[in-house]
Design an enzyme around this catalytic site. Structure first.
Site, short mmCIF file in Angstrom:
data_model
loop_
_atom_site.label_atom_id
_atom_site.label_comp_id
_atom_site.label_asym_id
_atom_site.label_seq_id
_atom_site.Cartn_x
_atom_site.Cartn_y
_atom_site.Cartn_z
N LEU A 15 59.56 53.01 25.47
CA LEU A 15 58.96 54.59 25.83
C LEU A 15 59.07 55.36 24.63
CD1 LEU A 15 60.51 54.93 29.39
CD2 LEU A 15 58.37 54.49 29.06
N GLY A 16 59.99 55.04 23.76
CA GLY A 16 60.06 55.78 22.42
C GLY A 16 61.35 55.75 21.93
N GLY A 18 64.39 57.60 19.15
CA GLY A 18 64.85 58.80 18.53
C GLY A 18 66.18 58.69 17.50
N MET A 20 68.90 59.44 18.54
CA MET A 20 70.04 58.94 19.31
C MET A 20 69.85 57.66 20.24
SD MET A 20 72.83 61.18 18.80
CE MET A 20 73.45 60.63 20.41
N VAL A 23 64.64 54.40 23.90
CA VAL A 23 64.42 54.66 25.49
C VAL A 23 63.51 53.73 26.00
CG1 VAL A 23 63.92 56.29 26.94
CG2 VAL A 23 64.79 57.29 25.01
N ASP A 135 70.69 71.84 21.25
CA ASP A 135 69.56 71.12 20.74
C ASP A 135 68.13 71.60 21.39
OD1 ASP A 135 68.18 69.93 18.56
OD2 ASP A 135 68.63 67.89 19.35
#
Length: 700
Positions: A15-16, A18, A20, A23, A135
């Protein structure tokens, strides 16, 4: 490393990614539930930085796991093995607020209030349970298919009474960090209030209040005040300026005490009466050492009309150019090009020593009554007649047998002759200092006209003392009124400008919206059509996708049935785009209020059309999820050839085709049959509305 199985979760796609972790689209094989799985690799032994990241990862699970609110992404599970650590959470398939802002989408004020109300409701719940997000930013605000807000990514959250947050550690996204957060000081819930204020500012204006690198943002956030939103955006109500200012107060104690109080102030600003616009807009105070990103003042063009007093206009924000990002849904689905600044009229310019002066010379008067020399003065004052050091050849004396003309009287003097504009080269005379107006009031001064002394010729610089001549009223130049832009005509002209495209439009007296698809490279036609009709960018919303493919014949057939931007059907893709090889195409279609039969045709670069939904009736205002795998249907998997495809949703009253079309057919055959079907529907007064959408696919 490609992960196929993580713990009890079967990985179905990516899904993506980042800062952290990555996903994944996962499926819990034990309880048969889909989930979003955030996965990070376990650090090697002795990797201090990796151990710190893992600790933050655990804190995210702890922070979000103790929260159960409809506006916060739910956490289901946390787990580790010898390779990975993961968090299983609610799968939100509508995308992020950042994706919409990156497409330059413009939100109505009522929609902004709705979004902020849900964001602050989630934060208020979180704060009451001792969790500060730290954040808040558009990338961490997710939206479901029906527009519900979901706050995500508690990766750097501060948990009350936790020892995991160290003083002096700066964490967050600089543009959204409060001053105390940028200084590395301990933070509380009021840091989230600041970040939410930045988010509100961005939704209202399309711009961040402070931009640049970390040090530039830090300096501005601590020392300078942002330009009020209503100065940058004509659609931002003035009442929101005070709300944003309090949310982004430098001192935490000056901000809203709670997220609920902030939300209440936003709702009150929406219903507040419009304040009268001030006569003069102050320039924003900017620290001299700060990097100025708000643009520069436009030079004021020379104006022929006198101004009663100088005025200061608001600085023109240099917004992004009107730009249409092609390629369907690659990274940004829709390339919005709306700039969020309405440039007002320029003030009258101040004359400078180097500027050229245009003088006014009256038409020669009748011989029987020489006119008075015009002077630059208010009508109620009769200043002394100016003298000039310039000399010209005197006019011929009257014949000796003619008596000298009598001084004109106020009752019989003819009206002043209309002025003529004389180029400076023909009229070099400059008004004397005695008649010059104050430097702060620029005017156009007619030069003194020489006259001979009574009884004979005389020097042009010598005025007659025997017959004093009264001053004439000052000459004035009438300016033609500025034409008011016709937004409806401009929208219609822009929508028809592209030779290959499907552009729908809506317009009011002071704004317009354009949505649709067009061939890449034709975006300039929209810009030129709007510029030709003096349409300000601040009042324009563009949401246009570009495509490469043989779809121009389809646009010709479909154009008469294109739904306007505010009408259904509406198409919303599910998941991240572009679609990668092997992923599934899934999307939602919202039906018109009158309902009808839904067709979905998928035009491919190969020149073929796949009928994803041949014909299916659906009730009005319903939202239909299409493409989800189920028993006997594995879904629509992306494969070669990759590029931009055109998805077209068609809703009609009653069936369009008497016989079902083939699952896949040549585009030419389908368009011929579709044109006949649409013509028959129109002749039978059956409603038909269509919505195109570009889908981009890629190998990886």
């Amino acid at each position: 490393m490609t992960v196929q199985q993580v713990g009890k979760y079967e990985i179905r796609g990516r899904l993506g990614a980042g800062a952290m972790g990555t996903v994944m689209d996962a499926f819990d094989v034990v309880i048969e539930r889909r989930a979003a799985l955030k996965v990070i690799p376990r650090p090697a032994t002795g990797d201090v930085e990796g151990e710190e990241s893992l600790a933050r990862f655990k804190r995210e699970a702890q922070a979000a796991g103790r929260l159960n609110h409809p506006n916060i992404v739910a956490v289901y599970d946390y787990g580790e093995d010898h390779e990975n650590a993961w968090i299983a959470m609610e799968l939100v398939e509508g995308g992020t607020l950042k994706q919409m802002l990156d497409r330059r989408e413009r939100f109505p004020v009522t929609e902004i209030v709705r979004l902020m109300d849900q964001i602050l409701a989630g934060l208020d719940y979180s704060h009451k349970r001792g969790v500060v997000h730290r954040d808040i930013k558009p990338a961490n605000i997710m939206l479901t298919a029906d527009g519900t807000v979901k706050i995500a990514d508690f990766g750097i959250a501060r948990i009350e009474n936790s020892s995991m947050t160290q003083v002096g550690t700066v964490m967050g996204t600089p543009s959204y960090m409060a001053p105390e957060q940028l200084r590395g000081e301990p933070v509380d819930a009021r840091a989230d209030i600041w970040a939410s204020g930045v988010l509100l500012y961005q939704l209202l204006t399309g711009e961040k209040p402070f931009e640049g690198g970390f040090s530039a943002v830090q300096h501005k956030a601590i020392h300078t005040e942002p330009t009020p939103p209503s100065t940058l955006s004509v659609t931002s109500p003035r009442a929101f300026d005070a709300v944003v200012s309090q949310a982004m107060a430098k001192r935490p104690e000056d901000r809203f005490a709670t997220a609920a109080a902030f939300a209440e102030a936003i709702r009150a600003a929406l219903t507040a009466p419009a304040a009268a616009a001030p006569a003069q807009v102050p320039l924003p105070m900017v620290d001299s050492d700060a990097t100025v990103v708000s643009g520069t003042m436009r030079p004021a063009p020379a104006a022929p009309a006198p101004a009663p007093s100088p005025s200061v206009s608001a600085p023109a924000k240099s917004g992004p150019p009107v730009m249409l990002i092609g390629g369907g849904v690659a990274a940004a689905l829709v390339a919005g090009a709306a700039a969020f600044l309405l440039l007002g009229r320029d003030p009258a310019p101040q004359p400078t020593p180097s500027s050229t002066t245009v003088a006014l010379t009256p038409v020669s008067p009748p011989a029987a009554s020489p006119p008075a020399a015009p002077v630059a003065a208010p009508p109620a004052v009769d200043p002394p007649r100016p003298t000039s050091t310039a000399t010209t050849s005197p006019p011929p004396s009257p014949p000796a047998s003619s008596p000298a003309p009598a001084p004109p009287s106020q009752a019989t003097a003819p009206p002043p002759a209309p002025p003529l504009l004389v180029p400076p080269a023909q009229t070099p005379a400059v008004p004397s200092a005695a008649a010059a107006p104050p430097a702060s009031t620029p005017v156009l001064t007619p030069p003194p006209t020489p006259f001979p002394a009574a009884g004979g010729s005389g020097n042009a610089a010598t005025a007659s003392t025997e017959a004093p001549i009264p001053p004439a009223p000052p000459q004035q130049i009438a300016l033609a009124p500025r034409a008011v832009p016709d937004f409806r005509a401009a929208a219609q002209a822009a929508a028809a400008a592209p030779a290959c495209g499907l552009i729908a439009y809506s317009a009011s007296d002071d704004a317009l919206s354009l949505e649709g698809v067009l061939r890449r490279g034709q975006d300039d036609t929209l810009r030129r059509a709007l510029a030709a009709r003096d349409i300000p960018l601040a009042a324009t919303r563009l949401a246009v996708q570009g495509f490469d493919g043989p779809y121009c014949p389809a646009t010709d057939v479909l154009r008469p049935y294109l739904a306007s931007p505010d009408l259904a059907p509406q198409v919303r893709p599910v998941g991240n785009l572009p679609l990668i090889n092997g992923q599934l195409l899934r999307f939602d279609v919202t039906m018109p209020e009158w309902g009808g039969n839904l067709y979905v045709a998928y035009f491919m670069k190969s020149g073929e059309v796949a009928h994803l939904v041949p014909s299916a009736p659906h009730p009005g205002n319903s939202t239909v999820r299409l493409g989800e795998p189920r028993a006997g249907f594995p879904g629509w998997e992306v494969s070669e050839p990759f590029g931009t495809d055109l998805l077209v949703a068609i809703v009609s009253e009653g069936p369009l085709f008497a016989v079902a079309r083939p699952v896949v057919e040549k585009q030419e055959a389908y368009l011929a049959a579709l044109a006949d079907a649409l013509r028959d529907a129109r002749q039978q007064n059956r409603r038909v509305q269509i919505r195109p959408f570009v889908i981009e696919t890629a190998a990886r």
